[in-house]
Each structure stands twice: as structure tokens, then as C-alpha cells.
Design a protein around this motif. Structure first.
Motif, PDB file in Angstrom:
ATOM      1  N   LYS A  47      56.440  14.404  69.891  1.00 52.34           N
ATOM      2  CA  LYS A  47      55.135  14.269  69.245  1.00 52.34           C
ATOM      3  C   LYS A  47      55.177  13.208  68.150  1.00 52.34           C
ATOM      4  O   LYS A  47      54.362  12.289  68.126  1.00 52.34           O
ATOM      5  CB  LYS A  47      54.725  15.611  68.644  1.00 52.34           C
ATOM      6  CG  LYS A  47      53.537  15.555  67.702  1.00 52.34           C
ATOM      7  CD  LYS A  47      53.261  16.941  67.119  1.00 52.34           C
ATOM      8  CE  LYS A  47      51.918  17.030  66.431  1.00 52.34           C
ATOM      9  NZ  LYS A  47      51.881  16.463  65.099  1.00 52.34           N
ATOM     10  N   GLU A  48      56.156  13.313  67.252  1.00 57.74           N
ATOM     11  CA  GLU A  48      56.217  12.382  66.126  1.00 57.74           C
ATOM     12  C   GLU A  48      56.411  10.952  66.588  1.00 57.74           C
ATOM     13  O   GLU A  48      55.784  10.027  66.078  1.00 57.74           O
ATOM     14  CB  GLU A  48      57.333  12.796  65.152  1.00 57.74           C
ATOM     15  CG  GLU A  48      57.128  14.145  64.477  1.00 57.74           C
ATOM     16  CD  GLU A  48      55.905  14.176  63.540  1.00 57.74           C
ATOM     17  OE1 GLU A  48      55.474  13.098  63.079  1.00 57.74           O
ATOM     18  OE2 GLU A  48      55.396  15.287  63.277  1.00 57.74           O
ATOM     19  N   LEU A  49      57.294  10.764  67.578  1.00 55.63           N
ATOM     20  CA  LEU A  49      57.568   9.406  68.031  1.00 55.63           C
ATOM     21  C   LEU A  49      56.362   8.807  68.747  1.00 55.63           C
ATOM     22  O   LEU A  49      56.031   7.636  68.573  1.00 55.63           O
ATOM     23  CB  LEU A  49      58.796   9.384  68.955  1.00 55.63           C
ATOM     24  CG  LEU A  49      60.125   9.789  68.287  1.00 55.63           C
ATOM     25  CD1 LEU A  49      61.258   9.828  69.309  1.00 55.63           C
ATOM     26  CD2 LEU A  49      60.472   8.837  67.140  1.00 55.63           C
ATOM     27  N   GLU A  76      53.258   9.634  68.278  1.00 56.88           N
ATOM     28  CA  GLU A  76      52.203   9.366  67.288  1.00 56.88           C
ATOM     29  C   GLU A  76      52.492   8.096  66.499  1.00 56.88           C
ATOM     30  O   GLU A  76      51.584   7.327  66.193  1.00 56.88           O
ATOM     31  CB  GLU A  76      52.049  10.566  66.349  1.00 56.88           C
ATOM     32  CG  GLU A  76      51.464  11.764  67.071  1.00 56.88           C
ATOM     33  CD  GLU A  76      51.061  12.900  66.141  1.00 56.88           C
ATOM     34  OE1 GLU A  76      50.349  13.789  66.605  1.00 56.88           O
ATOM     35  OE2 GLU A  76      51.472  12.886  64.956  1.00 56.88           O
ATOM     36  N   ASN A  77      53.770   7.881  66.201  1.00 60.53           N
ATOM     37  CA  ASN A  77      54.113   6.636  65.519  1.00 60.53           C
ATOM     38  C   ASN A  77      53.776   5.429  66.377  1.00 60.53           C
ATOM     39  O   ASN A  77      53.301   4.416  65.879  1.00 60.53           O
ATOM     40  CB  ASN A  77      55.612   6.610  65.185  1.00 60.53           C
ATOM     41  CG  ASN A  77      55.924   7.399  63.915  1.00 60.53           C
ATOM     42  OD1 ASN A  77      55.031   7.756  63.163  1.00 60.53           O
ATOM     43  ND2 ASN A  77      57.212   7.657  63.700  1.00 60.53           N
ATOM     44  N   ALA A  78      54.020   5.546  67.667  1.00 54.34           N
ATOM     45  CA  ALA A  78      53.715   4.442  68.584  1.00 54.34           C
ATOM     46  C   ALA A  78      52.212   4.153  68.567  1.00 54.34           C
ATOM     47  O   ALA A  78      51.786   3.001  68.519  1.00 54.34           O
ATOM     48  CB  ALA A  78      54.178   4.785  69.995  1.00 54.34           C
ATOM     49  N   SER A 130      54.222   3.485  55.658  1.00 51.90           N
ATOM     50  CA  SER A 130      53.378   2.317  55.423  1.00 51.90           C
ATOM     51  C   SER A 130      51.916   2.745  55.413  1.00 51.90           C
ATOM     52  O   SER A 130      51.025   1.953  55.272  1.00 51.90           O
ATOM     53  CB  SER A 130      53.609   1.300  56.530  1.00 51.90           C
ATOM     54  OG  SER A 130      53.365   1.929  57.784  1.00 51.90           O
ATOM     55  N   LYS A 131      51.693   4.057  55.587  1.00 51.72           N
ATOM     56  CA  LYS A 131      50.329   4.489  55.878  1.00 51.72           C
ATOM     57  C   LYS A 131      49.507   4.896  54.672  1.00 51.72           C
ATOM     58  O   LYS A 131      48.291   4.787  54.686  1.00 51.72           O
ATOM     59  CB  LYS A 131      50.368   5.581  56.944  1.00 51.72           C
ATOM     60  CG  LYS A 131      50.942   4.997  58.242  1.00 51.72           C
ATOM     61  CD  LYS A 131      51.353   5.997  59.274  1.00 51.72           C
ATOM     62  CE  LYS A 131      52.237   5.293  60.328  1.00 51.72           C
ATOM     63  NZ  LYS A 131      52.833   6.236  61.269  1.00 51.72           N
ATOM     64  N   ILE A 132      50.149   5.391  53.646  1.00 52.91           N
ATOM     65  CA  ILE A 132      49.414   5.630  52.398  1.00 52.91           C
ATOM     66  C   ILE A 132      50.296   5.220  51.233  1.00 52.91           C
ATOM     67  O   ILE A 132      51.527   5.169  51.344  1.00 52.91           O
ATOM     68  CB  ILE A 132      49.000   7.112  52.176  1.00 52.91           C
ATOM     69  CG1 ILE A 132      50.219   8.053  52.227  1.00 52.91           C
ATOM     70  CG2 ILE A 132      47.952   7.552  53.163  1.00 52.91           C
ATOM     71  CD1 ILE A 132      49.894   9.471  51.782  1.00 52.91           C
ATOM     72  N   LYS A 152      47.887   8.991  62.389  1.00 51.70           N
ATOM     73  CA  LYS A 152      48.422  10.316  62.695  1.00 51.70           C
ATOM     74  C   LYS A 152      49.439  10.736  61.653  1.00 51.70           C
ATOM     75  O   LYS A 152      49.524  11.868  61.242  1.00 51.70           O
ATOM     76  CB  LYS A 152      49.084  10.307  64.057  1.00 51.70           C
ATOM     77  CG  LYS A 152      48.179   9.720  65.073  1.00 51.70           C
ATOM     78  CD  LYS A 152      48.324  10.434  66.358  1.00 51.70           C
ATOM     79  CE  LYS A 152      47.288   9.948  67.304  1.00 51.70           C
ATOM     80  NZ  LYS A 152      46.196  10.861  67.437  1.00 51.70           N
ATOM     81  N   GLY A 153      50.277   9.783  61.278  1.00 51.67           N
ATOM     82  CA  GLY A 153      51.312  10.098  60.306  1.00 51.67           C
ATOM     83  C   GLY A 153      50.840   9.717  58.918  1.00 51.67           C
ATOM     84  O   GLY A 153      49.862   9.006  58.758  1.00 51.67           O
ATOM     85  N   PHE A 154      51.493  10.210  57.924  1.00 58.95           N
ATOM     86  CA  PHE A 154      51.259   9.795  56.540  1.00 58.95           C
ATOM     87  C   PHE A 154      52.275  10.440  55.614  1.00 58.95           C
ATOM     88  O   PHE A 154      52.417  10.077  54.470  1.00 58.95           O
ATOM     89  CB  PHE A 154      49.838  10.154  56.061  1.00 58.95           C
ATOM     90  CG  PHE A 154      49.526  11.625  56.154  1.00 58.95           C
ATOM     91  CD1 PHE A 154      49.881  12.484  55.135  1.00 58.95           C
ATOM     92  CD2 PHE A 154      48.886  12.119  57.285  1.00 58.95           C
ATOM     93  CE1 PHE A 154      49.590  13.846  55.232  1.00 58.95           C
ATOM     94  CE2 PHE A 154      48.598  13.473  57.382  1.00 58.95           C
ATOM     95  CZ  PHE A 154      48.948  14.344  56.360  1.00 58.95           C
ATOM     96  N   GLU A 189      57.944  11.560  56.797  1.00 60.82           N
ATOM     97  CA  GLU A 189      59.174  12.345  56.890  1.00 60.82           C
ATOM     98  C   GLU A 189      59.673  12.532  58.310  1.00 60.82           C
ATOM     99  O   GLU A 189      60.748  13.069  58.508  1.00 60.82           O
ATOM    100  CB  GLU A 189      59.019  13.700  56.191  1.00 60.82           C
ATOM    101  CG  GLU A 189      57.816  14.489  56.622  1.00 60.82           C
ATOM    102  CD  GLU A 189      57.606  15.739  55.754  1.00 60.82           C
ATOM    103  OE1 GLU A 189      58.223  15.828  54.680  1.00 60.82           O
ATOM    104  OE2 GLU A 189      56.834  16.598  56.180  1.00 60.82           O
ATOM    105  N   ALA A 190      58.909  12.060  59.297  1.00 60.61           N
ATOM    106  CA  ALA A 190      59.324  12.329  60.667  1.00 60.61           C
ATOM    107  C   ALA A 190      60.638  11.621  61.006  1.00 60.61           C
ATOM    108  O   ALA A 190      61.602  12.260  61.440  1.00 60.61           O
ATOM    109  CB  ALA A 190      58.231  11.909  61.642  1.00 60.61           C
ATOM    110  N   LEU A 191      60.672  10.312  60.785  1.00 62.25           N
ATOM    111  CA  LEU A 191      61.893   9.589  61.157  1.00 62.25           C
ATOM    112  C   LEU A 191      63.086  10.067  60.334  1.00 62.25           C
ATOM    113  O   LEU A 191      64.192  10.223  60.864  1.00 62.25           O
ATOM    114  CB  LEU A 191      61.680   8.084  61.019  1.00 62.25           C
ATOM    115  CG  LEU A 191      60.750   7.445  62.057  1.00 62.25           C
ATOM    116  CD1 LEU A 191      60.775   5.921  61.919  1.00 62.25           C
ATOM    117  CD2 LEU A 191      61.143   7.845  63.475  1.00 62.25           C
TER     118      LEU A 191
HETATM  119 MG    MG Z   1      54.983   9.375  61.861  1.00 61.45          MG
END
Ligand code: MG
Ligand code: ADP
Length: 609
Positions: free
Chosen positions: A30-32, A34-36, A80-82, A94-96, A99-101
Motif C-alpha cells: 500500500k505505502e509503496l 501510494e508513493n508511486a 516532500s509533501k508537507i 496520499k502520504g504526508f 514514515e513509510a519508507l
Molecule cells: Mg508515502
């Protein structure tokens, strides 16, 4: 005593965070993915080995990362998102949480290759349990590819907790589908142990749903669309007859994010009320857009829960838009909504401000199809409220057509002049009524139709006024068990509204002085027994409002039986009353009442050789 508090090393802190964010291989998927998507990918390829236990690889053609960003991306709270807390309220990615990576790197062996489009060379980065083992320039396609190997290698508890490959794979597919369903403009593929599981091209939203869940879904979907200031809703619901006994496909997406929300689920479920039985689950794919300021997405680490500022209003809007679609669909059960592009969402450029959803035709009206329905009907629009009028319209035409068909049907029934004016009704096996409509003919299930009519009538009596009671010539004593007597006494007031006149509640019996008008030809004993039987049965199976239950029970106990004969006037009357109902196409327990046969389809069938 010496000071004992110290800061945890990052690798430990990350492992702890990973416990929340990465619970199983599917979480990493999911995390990967969403990052894509956040990186603006047009194509996302997912490669899995051994249900993710050996390898999870996501390859995208998104923006890619610089050498420094590649390295930074694995730091905790690196995003890089917020950059400011206020931005939490304007999230369109999706991310912000950044912490996923970091979490993934803490519990697996990771290899990342990434190249910015404008650079010749990319960068390759190797990590093991949060530690960077190496970084070097490398040749790579534009975009990013991240491989996660040996997940939970350093957290044996987690590793042992993993379920069988089949179960883990199911979770992975689920996450894959959730992402694919919100991005019809992106191409996705998925391989497991070198088998291709999915290869889905960019397409319309409807086509995407069909590509994910199979071609059989195409005929099952009914579009939903509603735009208000608070929320816009679009997507599809499954036709009631395809509702499943097991929880099926139920999807809410808010601002392109899959969410779970019991409260909103209830809104959909209640819109399907009385169309499907209580233990059936409606299918839905509903895409909500709300102002990002009106939701809090930051209440759950995996971001599958959000809080809405205007939850109650959204509930009401969802319910009514689903209701509306069901109404439209019911007006012509055979009408196909295969309007491929109607619900298509034009792909929004990444980072663009996403306004209210735009569709090609905001006034899409399924009845405005040429030759399907008389123009007058179409012009009025096809809301639920227009139900009976729409059918009337179909009928008027039939009356004219009647002359042509009458001889065939009348041949061995009554002489023509005694037949009342109206569409010709043909009785089939004393079970179905066959009659013409403008575009062909319909088969009506008599008993269910009658149940529907009686049910709605009973509901109306319960809600507004007392139903007509037919006074019995002689009061009848009905023998009942003690608990049944008590139940009747409990329901006394509502029974009275329905047209029962009961008193003399005694030990083991009641006195019935009057019954509802449509139940006069039954003995009071069997009527009451039947009613109680139905009522008690439905109370076991269905958790519903007791009045609704009572109405359903009365309808079931008094409706015409299969095999009972009906005069043509009675059939005409039944059909007329059916089409005046708010939901003519389904019985009170959700079974189909009407089958429509389209002349065009029939002609086609005869042509095929
Ligand atoms: Mg992410
Ligand atoms: P978040 O997505 O919450 O920002 P992540 O840990 O998932 O946190 O990713 C950290 C950062 O790494 C992202 O903000 C993004 O800048 C970068 N990143 C991650 N994956 C990709 C990718 N596939 N393509 C480009 N950049 C990426």
C-alpha cells in the motif's frame, strides 16, 4: 540515582513506528504504491514473491528522486509533501507522515533505484534494518523502483505472526485493488511468482471497476452522482438483486483515499433497505470529494479512517443519492446503464487543485435514451417520485397497441366486450401475469407484486392513519399460546392501525372483531397465526423496525397465493397498484417482481443463427 531517560536510537524508533505502519507485507504494498501515485506515475508495476515474504517490488515511472532526496526519503519524518502543520488541512497526496519508507527500511532489506527524468544517471541505494549499506550512481529508467526483501527479518515476532501465503496474498490484492480503483487513469500490473495477476490499462472509472472485479460486474452497476456544496458523490452501486450474503465489494473513497467508515456504510445500507434482505450486503463503489479542510485524515497511522466535520450531512446526502439511483434504475429494470464514458473522470494533473468533479454530462438522465421511453416521460426526468407516472406513460401507449394483440390473448378467455378497458393481461400458470408495455412485454410475479402493494399500504397505514377495518359478522375467538397473546397485546396499537379490531385479551385466546379489508376471506385463526409466524421469523433473521416487520408480515400472510385464480380486472388492478408503489420492482424481502422483455432484444435473439 542517575538519570535514566535517553532518546532511542533512530533504528529502534523506526522499528517501533514500523509496528504501526507496516503490519504485514500488504501494508508495504500500500505505502509503496501510494508513493508511486503521489510521484505522478502513469504506470505502476507490482512484483511479489512468496506472498511478499521474499520480495515486494514497486516500479513506477513517476518523478523520481535526486541522490540526496533518495537518501533522505528513508529518514523518519522525511517528506516532500508537507512542511507546516497547517498543510495537514490541505492534503491532496496520499502520504504526508513521512514514515513509510523509514518504517519499511527498519524491518527489511531495501534496494531503491531512482532517476529524475532530466538526469542521465540515477542512483542506487541499499539499506538493511535502517542502515544505509551503500549508495552509487546507476543506469535506471526515469522513475523509481523499490524492492523490499525479507520483510520482518529482524522482528521474528512479526514474521511468525504472518498468515499463510494465501491469506497474505489476499491482503496484498486488496490493497492493490484499492489503489487501482481510485486511479483509472493509471496503468497497473501485478505479478506473483511470475504469474500475471492483473494487467489493467488506463480507462474510464466504470471500466476500471470491471477490469478489477470481472466482466460480470458491468451489468450489475448502477451509476450514482450527486454534487452538493458539502460533498460530491459519484461512483456505482450494485443492483439490489446482486447483493451478496457475504460481505462483498464495499468501497468508500474520500478524496481518492480508501477509507472504512461504519457510519457512512450504514447510510448506503439504509438506502437499500426494503430492497434487499437484512442479511444481504449491497455492493458499492462510492467516490466522495470533500474540501480537505473538512476532514481529518491524520487520525490513524494507516490513514484508512478519516473524521468528517459534517458527518451527518454527508450521511444524508449519500443515502439520498443512492436512493435516487435505485429509483432511477428501478424504473426500467432492463435498461442498461452501459454508458461507458458517462462517469469517466478526466485525469487530473498531479498537484493540480482538484475542484468539484466534472463529468461530461451533469444532467445525465438514463431515461433520455432514444426510443426507450416516451419523450414526455423523459422530459419530466426520472426521479423516484415519477415512478407511477412513468409507468402510466408506458401504459397509455399499450392501450393503443392493445387492439393488435387483444385477439391473441382473448381467444379463449372472456368475450371482448365484458373486458374492461386496459392493457391485456395474460395469466401464466396462475403465478405470473404477462402484459405488454411499449418496448416489449413484462412478466410480473403475482404474489410478490401483491406483497409489495400490501406492504406499502400497511406502512402507510401504520405511519399516517388507521387502515380500513372490515367488521366481522361474528366476532371470532382465536386460540393462541400465552406468549403469542402477549405479543399480540404488545402490537395491539399497530394492529389496530392496520385494520384489526381485537379485544378480549385473555388467557390463551383473543377475540377478533374485525380484520384488514384485504384479509376478509381468511379465517381469523389462520390469519393471526400466519401473521405471528411471519413476524417472529423475520425478527430472528432481520434486525428491523418493528412496524416495517409488521407490514412485511401482514403482506406475506394476506397476499394472493400461487395457484389462486385471478380475473383480468383483478390482474389489471394489481398491476396498476404495483406501478403506483414507490419500489415496484422488488418484493418487501428484496426479490425481483418484474422481468422485462425488450422487443429489440427479442428481435435480436431471433436473428442470431
Ligand atoms: Mg508515502
Ligand atoms: P510520505 O509519503 O508520507 O511523504 P514516505 O516515507 O512514504 O513518506 O516517503 C518519503 C518521501 O520520499 C516522499 O515524501 C517523497 O518525496 C519520496 N518518495 C517516496 N517514494 C517515492 C517514489 N516512488 N517516487 C518519488 N518520490 C518518492
Amino acid at each position: 540515582m542517575p538519570d535514566i531517560i535517553h532518546l532511542l536510537p533512530d533504528s529502534v524508533a523506526n522499528q517501533i513506528a514500523a509496528g504501526e505502519v507496516i503490519q504485514r507485507p500488504a501494508s508495504a504494498v500500500k505505502e509503496l504504491m501510494e508513493n508511486a501515485i503521489d510521484a505522478g506515475a502513469q504506470t505502476v508495476n507490482l512484483v511479489i514473491k512468496d506472498a511478499g515474504k521474499t520480495l515486494i517490488r514497486v516500479i513506477d515511472d513517476g518523478c523520481g528522486m535526486s541522490d540526496t532526496d533518495a537518501r533522505l526519503s528513508f529518514e523518519r519524518h522525511a517528506t516532500s509533501k508537507i512542511s507546516k502543520a497547517e498543510e495537514l488541512w490541505h492534503i491532496r497526496t496520499k502520504g504526508f507522515r513521512g514514515e513509510a519508507l523509514a518504517s519499511i527500511a527498519a524491518i527489511a532489506h531495501v534496494e531503491m533505484k531512482s532517476r529524475l527524468r532530466e538526469n542521465e544517471l540515477g542512483t542506487r541505494l541499499i539499506l538493511e534494518g535502517s542502515e544505509v549499506k551503500g549508495q552509487e550512481p546507476c543506469a535506471a529508467p526515469a522513475g523509481t523502483s523499490i524492492s523490499v526483501k525479507n520483510i520482518f527479518f529482524n522482528t521474528p515476532a512479526r514474521r511468525n505472526f504472518l498468515k499463510s501465503d494465501a491469506v497474505e496474498m489476499r491482503h496484498i490484492v486488496e490493497e492493490f485493488e484499492r489503489v487501482a480503483l481510485v486511479h483509472p487513469d493509471v496503468e497497473f500490473t501485478m505479478h506473483h511468482n511470475d504469474n500475471e495477476l492483473f494487467a489493467i490499462r488506463a480507462s474510464s472509472l466504470r471500466q476500471r471497476v470491471v477490469n478489477v472485479f470481472g466482466a460480470r460486474f458491468n451489468e450489475r452497476l448502477v451509476p450514482v452522482k450527486e454534487a452538493t456544496d458539502i460533498v460530491s458523490v459519484k461512483g456505482f452501486i450494485g443492483k439490489p438483486e446482486f447483493a451478496k450474503k457475504t460481505r462483498g465489494e464495499q468501497y468508500f473513497f474520500v478524496n481518492d483515499r480508501f477509507i472504512k467508515n461504519g457510519y457512512l456504510h450504514h447510510a448506503v445500507k439504509s438506502a437499500f433497505e426494503d430492497l434487499i434482505s437484512r442479511d444481504a450486503h449491497p455492493t458499492y463503489f462510492l467516490y466522495l470529494k470533500v474540501d480537505p479542510e473538512a476532514i481529518d485524515v491524520n487520525i490513524h497511522p494507516t490513514k484508512t479512517e478519516v473524521k468528517f466535520a459534517e458527518e451527518r450531512a454527508i450521511y444524508a446526502i449519500i443515502r439520498s443519492s443512492v436512493r435516487n439511483s435505485l429509483g432511477k434504475y428501478n424504473i426500467a429494470p432492463s435498461l442498461d446503464f452501459d454508458q461507458e464514458d458517462v462517469m469517466n473522470i478526466p485525469p487530473a494533473p498531479q498537484n493540480a487543485t482538484i475542484g468539484a468533479p466534472k463529468t461530461k454530462d451533469l444532467n445525465f438522465n438514463p431515461f433520455e435514451q432514444e426510443g426507450r421511453v416516451p419523450a414526455a416521460t423523459a422530459a419530466r426526468g426520472g426521479g423516484t417520485a415519477n415512478w407511477s407516472r412513468n409507468w402510466e406513460e408506458l401504459y397509455k401507449v399499450t392501450e393503443k397497441q392493445r387492439e393488435e394483440t387483444a385477439p391473441m390473448f382473448d381467444a379463449d378467455t372472456e368475450p371482448k366486450d365484458t373486458t374492461p378497458v386496459g392493457p391485456t393481461m395474460l395469466d401464466l400458470q396462475r403465478k405470473y401475469i404477462l402484459t405488454r408495455i411499449r418496448s416489449g412485454f413484462i412478466l410480473v410475479h403475482r404474489r410478490r407484486a401483491h406483497e409489495r402493494v400490501l406492504y406499502e399500504k400497511a406502512l402507510a397505514s401504520l405511519e399516517n392513519r388507521a387502515g380500513l377495518s372490515q367488521q366481522n359478522l361474528f366476532p371470532q375467538t382465536v386460540e393462541l399460546g400465552a406468549s403469542d397473546c402477549a405479543l399480540i397485546e404488545d402490537l395491539h396499537e399497530d394492529l389496530h392501525r392496520l385494520g384489526f379490531n381485537i379485544d378480549g385479551f385473555g388467557s390463551g385466546s383473543i377475540v377478533v372483531n374485525g380484520v384488514p379489508a384485504e384479509a376478509t376471506d381468511m379465517s381469523a385463526q389462520s390469519l393471526v397465526e400466519n401473521l405471528l409466524e411471519q413476524y417472529k421469523n423475520s425478527s430472528d433473521r432481520m434486525r428491523s423496525d418493528h412496524r416495517e416487520k409488521l407490514a412485511r408480515s401482514l403482506a406475506a400472510s394476506t397476499a394472493i397465493r400461487d395457484g389462486q385464480s385471478m380475473a383480468e380486472v383483478e390482474m389489471t388492478d394489481l398491476i396498476d397498484r404495483l406501478f403506483a408503489c414507490s419500489q415496484p420492482s422488488l418484493s418487501p424481502t428484496g426479490k425481483p417482481i418484474i422481468l422485462t422483455f425488450d422487443m429489440d432484444d427479442i428481435d435480436k435473439k431471433f436473428k442470431v443463427q
